[in-house]
Design a protein around this motif. Structure first.
Motif, short mmCIF file in Angstrom:
data_model
loop_
_atom_site.label_atom_id
_atom_site.label_comp_id
_atom_site.label_asym_id
_atom_site.label_seq_id
_atom_site.Cartn_x
_atom_site.Cartn_y
_atom_site.Cartn_z
N PRO A 297 2.99 41.56 -1.32
CA PRO A 297 3.24 42.21 -2.75
C PRO A 297 3.94 43.70 -2.27
N ASN A 298 4.84 44.00 -3.30
CA ASN A 298 5.59 45.30 -3.06
C ASN A 298 4.84 46.21 -3.85
N LEU A 299 4.93 47.67 -3.68
CA LEU A 299 4.18 48.45 -4.28
C LEU A 299 2.55 48.72 -4.01
N THR A 300 2.20 48.59 -2.87
CA THR A 300 0.89 48.52 -2.48
C THR A 300 0.62 49.34 -1.39
N TYR A 301 -0.54 50.19 -1.26
CA TYR A 301 -0.96 50.69 0.10
C TYR A 301 -1.79 49.79 0.59
N TYR A 302 -2.15 48.41 0.27
CA TYR A 302 -2.94 47.47 0.78
C TYR A 302 -2.08 46.17 1.22
N PRO A 303 -1.57 46.11 2.54
CA PRO A 303 -0.59 45.05 2.73
C PRO A 303 -1.43 43.78 2.66
N PHE B 249 -3.09 40.32 8.26
CA PHE B 249 -2.24 41.35 7.43
C PHE B 249 -3.04 41.85 6.32
N SER B 250 -4.13 41.35 6.04
CA SER B 250 -5.05 42.07 5.24
C SER B 250 -6.22 42.83 5.64
N SER B 251 -6.29 42.62 7.17
CA SER B 251 -7.29 43.47 7.71
C SER B 251 -7.32 45.06 7.75
N GLU B 252 -8.35 45.53 8.09
CA GLU B 252 -8.30 47.10 8.05
C GLU B 252 -7.33 47.72 9.10
N GLU B 253 -7.22 47.01 10.16
CA GLU B 253 -6.63 47.50 11.35
C GLU B 253 -5.17 47.35 10.97
N PHE B 254 -4.70 46.35 10.40
CA PHE B 254 -3.37 46.26 9.84
C PHE B 254 -3.18 47.24 8.86
N THR B 255 -3.96 47.42 7.77
CA THR B 255 -3.76 48.47 6.95
C THR B 255 -3.56 49.83 7.45
N ASN B 256 -4.09 50.18 8.38
CA ASN B 256 -4.12 51.49 9.04
C ASN B 256 -3.01 51.78 9.78
N TYR C 10 -0.08 49.91 9.22
CA TYR C 10 0.98 49.88 8.12
C TYR C 10 1.04 51.16 7.55
N LYS C 11 -0.14 51.94 7.25
CA LYS C 11 0.07 53.37 6.79
C LYS C 11 0.90 54.18 7.67
N ILE C 12 0.57 54.34 8.74
CA ILE C 12 1.14 55.07 10.00
C ILE C 12 2.52 54.80 10.01
N CYS C 13 2.92 53.40 9.93
CA CYS C 13 4.36 53.00 10.07
C CYS C 13 4.99 53.57 8.81
N ARG C 14 4.54 53.44 7.79
CA ARG C 14 5.15 54.11 6.40
C ARG C 14 5.00 55.37 6.30
N ASN C 15 4.64 56.07 7.51
CA ASN C 15 4.20 57.63 7.53
C ASN C 15 3.40 58.10 6.27
N TYR C 16 2.23 57.36 5.83
CA TYR C 16 1.53 57.67 4.88
C TYR C 16 2.01 57.85 3.41
N GLY C 17 3.47 57.44 3.37
CA GLY C 17 4.33 57.52 2.15
C GLY C 17 3.82 57.28 0.80
N THR C 18 4.00 58.06 -0.10
CA THR C 18 3.54 57.92 -1.61
C THR C 18 4.44 57.55 -2.51
N VAL D 192 9.74 45.76 6.75
CA VAL D 192 9.37 44.29 6.99
C VAL D 192 9.06 44.03 8.57
N PHE D 193 9.68 44.87 9.42
CA PHE D 193 9.47 44.63 10.75
C PHE D 193 8.16 44.74 11.40
N TYR D 194 7.42 45.45 10.57
CA TYR D 194 6.08 45.68 10.92
C TYR D 194 5.27 44.67 10.86
N PHE D 195 5.62 43.63 9.98
CA PHE D 195 5.02 42.29 9.71
C PHE D 195 5.38 41.34 10.65
N GLY D 196 4.68 41.37 11.85
CA GLY D 196 5.06 40.42 12.89
C GLY D 196 3.93 39.43 13.15
#
Length: 92
Positions: A17-23, A57-64, A66-74, A84-88
């Motif tokens: 999904p696009n536009l989510t904080y929870y990958p 990809f739906s784990s708490e570890e990956f969510t955290n 991914y948030k760092i990778c996206r610089n906690y963007g809002t 997309v490269f963070y989904f490996g």
């Protein structure tokens, strides 16, 4: 006639999904196409995506991670050519 139709019944594709904080990710359902609310991901190299990869990809570890990778963007949480490269998948 839509470009997304090239993914129709293509194996080894997942939707994110696009536009989510929870990958999270799921298999692209058979006989379906998507709208712009999800990104369709497929391996760049000859790798298989497993059910364990999707669970990760739906784990708490990956969510955290991914948030760092996206610089906690809002402002923009769209899956784009950079994020997309963070989904490996794991190397064996």
């Amino acid at each position: 006639e839509f470009i997304v139709s090239k993914y129709l019944n293509k194996k080894n594709c997942v939707i994110v999904p696009n536009l989510t904080y929870y990958p999270r990710a799921a298999w692209l359902p058979k006989n379906s196409i998507t709208d712009g609310s999800v990104a369709i991901l497929e391996p760049k190299y000859d790798k298989s995506i497993s059910n364990d990869d999707l669970k990760y990809f739906s784990s708490e570890e990956f969510t955290n991670f991914y948030k760092i990778c996206r610089n906690y963007g809002t402002r923009s949480l769209n899956i784009d050519k950079n994020s997309v490269f963070y989904f490996g998948v794991k190397n064996d």
